[in-house]
Motif scaffolding. Structure first.
Motif, PDB file in Angstrom:
ATOM      1  N   PHE A   4       0.831  -1.202   0.000  1.00  0.00           N
ATOM      2  CA  PHE A   4       0.000   0.000   0.000  1.00  0.00           C
ATOM      3  C   PHE A   4       0.868   1.255   0.000  1.00  0.00           C
ATOM      4  O   PHE A   4       0.572   2.249  -0.671  1.00  0.00           O
ATOM      5  N   PHE A   5       1.969   1.203   0.761  1.00  0.00           N
ATOM      6  CA  PHE A   5       2.891   2.343   0.819  1.00  0.00           C
ATOM      7  C   PHE A   5       3.509   2.607  -0.544  1.00  0.00           C
ATOM      8  O   PHE A   5       3.643   3.757  -0.989  1.00  0.00           O
ATOM      9  N   TYR A   6       3.893   1.537  -1.249  1.00  0.00           N
ATOM     10  CA  TYR A   6       4.464   1.678  -2.588  1.00  0.00           C
ATOM     11  C   TYR A   6       3.432   2.302  -3.541  1.00  0.00           C
ATOM     12  O   TYR A   6       3.750   3.207  -4.330  1.00  0.00           O
ATOM     13  N   TYR A   7       2.196   1.785  -3.486  1.00  0.00           N
ATOM     14  CA  TYR A   7       1.168   2.316  -4.365  1.00  0.00           C
ATOM     15  C   TYR A   7       0.883   3.784  -4.064  1.00  0.00           C
ATOM     16  O   TYR A   7       0.607   4.587  -4.962  1.00  0.00           O
ATOM     17  N   PHE A   8       0.949   4.127  -2.785  1.00  0.00           N
ATOM     18  CA  PHE A   8       0.736   5.522  -2.396  1.00  0.00           C
ATOM     19  C   PHE A   8       1.812   6.426  -2.987  1.00  0.00           C
ATOM     20  O   PHE A   8       1.523   7.539  -3.460  1.00  0.00           O
ATOM     21  N   ILE A   9       3.058   5.957  -2.962  1.00  0.00           N
ATOM     22  CA  ILE A   9       4.159   6.738  -3.536  1.00  0.00           C
ATOM     23  C   ILE A   9       3.945   6.926  -5.030  1.00  0.00           C
ATOM     24  O   ILE A   9       4.095   8.034  -5.578  1.00  0.00           O
ATOM     25  N   LEU A  10       3.580   5.839  -5.707  1.00  0.00           N
ATOM     26  CA  LEU A  10       3.358   5.917  -7.153  1.00  0.00           C
ATOM     27  C   LEU A  10       2.232   6.887  -7.479  1.00  0.00           C
ATOM     28  O   LEU A  10       2.354   7.718  -8.386  1.00  0.00           O
ATOM     29  N   ALA A  11       1.146   6.787  -6.743  1.00  0.00           N
ATOM     30  CA  ALA A  11       0.012   7.682  -6.985  1.00  0.00           C
ATOM     31  C   ALA A  11       0.389   9.128  -6.732  1.00  0.00           C
ATOM     32  O   ALA A  11      -0.032  10.037  -7.461  1.00  0.00           O
ATOM     33  N   LEU A 218      15.255   6.372  -2.407  1.00  0.00           N
ATOM     34  CA  LEU A 218      15.734   6.764  -1.088  1.00  0.00           C
ATOM     35  C   LEU A 218      14.744   6.374   0.010  1.00  0.00           C
ATOM     36  O   LEU A 218      15.130   6.036   1.131  1.00  0.00           O
ATOM     37  N   ILE A 219      13.456   6.426  -0.323  1.00  0.00           N
ATOM     38  CA  ILE A 219      12.433   6.099   0.668  1.00  0.00           C
ATOM     39  C   ILE A 219      12.267   4.594   0.850  1.00  0.00           C
ATOM     40  O   ILE A 219      12.166   4.096   1.970  1.00  0.00           O
ATOM     41  N   PHE A 226      12.078   2.210  -7.981  1.00  0.00           N
ATOM     42  CA  PHE A 226      12.749   3.265  -8.736  1.00  0.00           C
ATOM     43  C   PHE A 226      12.393   3.177 -10.218  1.00  0.00           C
ATOM     44  O   PHE A 226      12.014   4.168 -10.845  1.00  0.00           O
ATOM     45  N   PHE A 227      12.485   1.979 -10.776  1.00  0.00           N
ATOM     46  CA  PHE A 227      12.228   1.782 -12.200  1.00  0.00           C
ATOM     47  C   PHE A 227      10.770   2.075 -12.540  1.00  0.00           C
ATOM     48  O   PHE A 227      10.470   2.734 -13.536  1.00  0.00           O
ATOM     49  N   ILE A 228       9.859   1.599 -11.688  1.00  0.00           N
ATOM     50  CA  ILE A 228       8.431   1.794 -11.948  1.00  0.00           C
ATOM     51  C   ILE A 228       8.066   3.275 -11.892  1.00  0.00           C
ATOM     52  O   ILE A 228       7.363   3.802 -12.766  1.00  0.00           O
ATOM     53  N   VAL A 229       8.567   3.953 -10.845  1.00  0.00           N
ATOM     54  CA  VAL A 229       8.274   5.389 -10.710  1.00  0.00           C
ATOM     55  C   VAL A 229       8.850   6.165 -11.888  1.00  0.00           C
ATOM     56  O   VAL A 229       8.189   7.027 -12.476  1.00  0.00           O
ATOM     57  N   PHE A 230      10.095   5.854 -12.229  1.00  0.00           N
ATOM     58  CA  PHE A 230      10.758   6.524 -13.356  1.00  0.00           C
ATOM     59  C   PHE A 230       9.953   6.341 -14.640  1.00  0.00           C
ATOM     60  O   PHE A 230       9.703   7.295 -15.390  1.00  0.00           O
ATOM     61  N   LEU A 231       9.524   5.119 -14.908  1.00  0.00           N
ATOM     62  CA  LEU A 231       8.814   4.798 -16.136  1.00  0.00           C
ATOM     63  C   LEU A 231       7.458   5.490 -16.186  1.00  0.00           C
ATOM     64  O   LEU A 231       7.116   6.140 -17.180  1.00  0.00           O
ATOM     65  N   ILE A 232       6.697   5.390 -15.094  1.00  0.00           N
ATOM     66  CA  ILE A 232       5.341   5.948 -15.088  1.00  0.00           C
ATOM     67  C   ILE A 232       5.358   7.473 -15.194  1.00  0.00           C
ATOM     68  O   ILE A 232       4.626   8.071 -15.981  1.00  0.00           O
ATOM     69  N   VAL A 233       6.212   8.109 -14.388  1.00  0.00           N
ATOM     70  CA  VAL A 233       6.268   9.574 -14.399  1.00  0.00           C
ATOM     71  C   VAL A 233       6.753  10.093 -15.747  1.00  0.00           C
ATOM     72  O   VAL A 233       6.205  11.057 -16.298  1.00  0.00           O
ATOM     73  N   SER A 234       7.786   9.450 -16.320  1.00  0.00           N
ATOM     74  CA  SER A 234       8.330   9.890 -17.609  1.00  0.00           C
ATOM     75  C   SER A 234       7.290   9.780 -18.716  1.00  0.00           C
ATOM     76  O   SER A 234       7.088  10.709 -19.499  1.00  0.00           O
TER      77      SER A 234
END
Length: 287
Positions: A4-11, A218-219, A226-234
């Motif tokens: 849930f914490f990971y999904y929250f970060i992604l969202a 870092l969190i 890292f890869f998922i966040v990078f990919l989705i945001v980009s």
């Protein structure tokens, strides 16, 4: 709980990316949108008549926008995005032009739609700014500068434009002396014309995506996150900038809401863009 914490970060990062990709633009209320209040009613009417006549004859849609300031935006980015947001020009021709003036920033730009880049080139746009508009703006004659600039834009589209004045330059016709300058010109053209367009569409998206990924790393200390966040945001930012899908989050400084079909002047008829698109062609300047 950890998932849930990971999904929250992604969202959170996706939401932040969407906010960054949004911009507040004034309503398209006519062919002349004078938010800076530098034109009189009669001057707006005169300009509108000229632009309307040209559009009726050619379908080319030229719009003039004056702002008090750019709210921190780069004028090239703002001009490109607002022209796409308004969808100036016809959808099948992409024949829109935006003449943008920011009063407090003392900056101006001519933004050119895809379909007119062959006749209203970056070079000609630069010349119109430097030799036609700027001399009038420096004297405080904003209407004269805008009027002459609009006329020069129309002449350029018709193939009738001639540069009013410029410093005389010496041209050596020998191939040996021309080669280095032509090569230098190509490099300069790539750096100042094509590279900014690539960076606007891709560079910022990748940069922000990378920084977002580092923050997530870092969190969570997870390379996958890292890869998922990078990919989705980009990807999210790239799509946003490419399609210019701006939402109406709030009103612009004048308090008007977003609309590309608002009433034209005091008339009951409507004025809107025709679905045209832009690719960053044109030129910027300051006075």
């Amino acid at each position: 709980m950890k998932k849930f914490f990971y999904y929250f970060i992604l969202a959170s990062f996706i939401f932040t990316a969407n906010l960054l990709a949004q911009a507040n633009f004034p309503s398209l209320t006519g062919r002349v949108v004078d938010n800076a209040k530098i034109l009189t009613t009669s001057q707006i009417k005169n300009l509108t008549t000229i632009l309307k006549k040209h559009e009726e004859q050619t379908s080319n849609q030229i719009v003039i926008l004056t702002l008090k300031n750019l709210d921190g935006y780069e004028i090239a980015d703002y001009g490109y995005q607002v022209a796409r947001y308004w969808e100036l020009g016809q959808k099948d021709k992409n024949n829109g032009v935006l003449l943008l003036v920011s009063l407090d920033d003392r900056k101006l730009r001519i933004e050119v739609g895809y379909g007119l880049e062959g006749v209203l080139t970056d070079k000609i746009s630069h010349e119109i700014i430097e030799y036609t508009i700027k001399p009038e703006f420096k004297k405080g004659e904003y209407y004269q500068g805008i009027s002459k600039g609009a006329t020069a834009i129309i002449k350029s589209i018709k193939g009738e434009y001639t540069k009013s004045s410029s410093p005389q330059t010496y041209k050596d016709e020998s191939f040996i002396s021309l080669l280095p300058f032509e090569f230098l010109g190509f490099i300069t053209l790539f750096i100042f014309v094509f590279l900014p367009r690539i960076i606007r569409l891709i560079g910022f998206s990748l940069l922000f995506g990378f920084l977002s990924g580092i923050f997530a790393l870092l969190i969570t200390s997870s390379g996958i996150v890292f890869f998922i966040v990078f990919l989705i945001v980009s990807i999210t930012l790239f799509i946003k900038f490419k399609n210019a899908s701006f939402t109406n989050s709030s009103s612009y400084s004048s308090g008007s809401s977003f609309s590309s079909s608002s009433s034209f002047g005091s008339s009951s008829s409507s004025f809107s863009g025709g679905g045209g698109s832009f690719g960053g062609g044109g030129a910027s300047g300051s006075w």
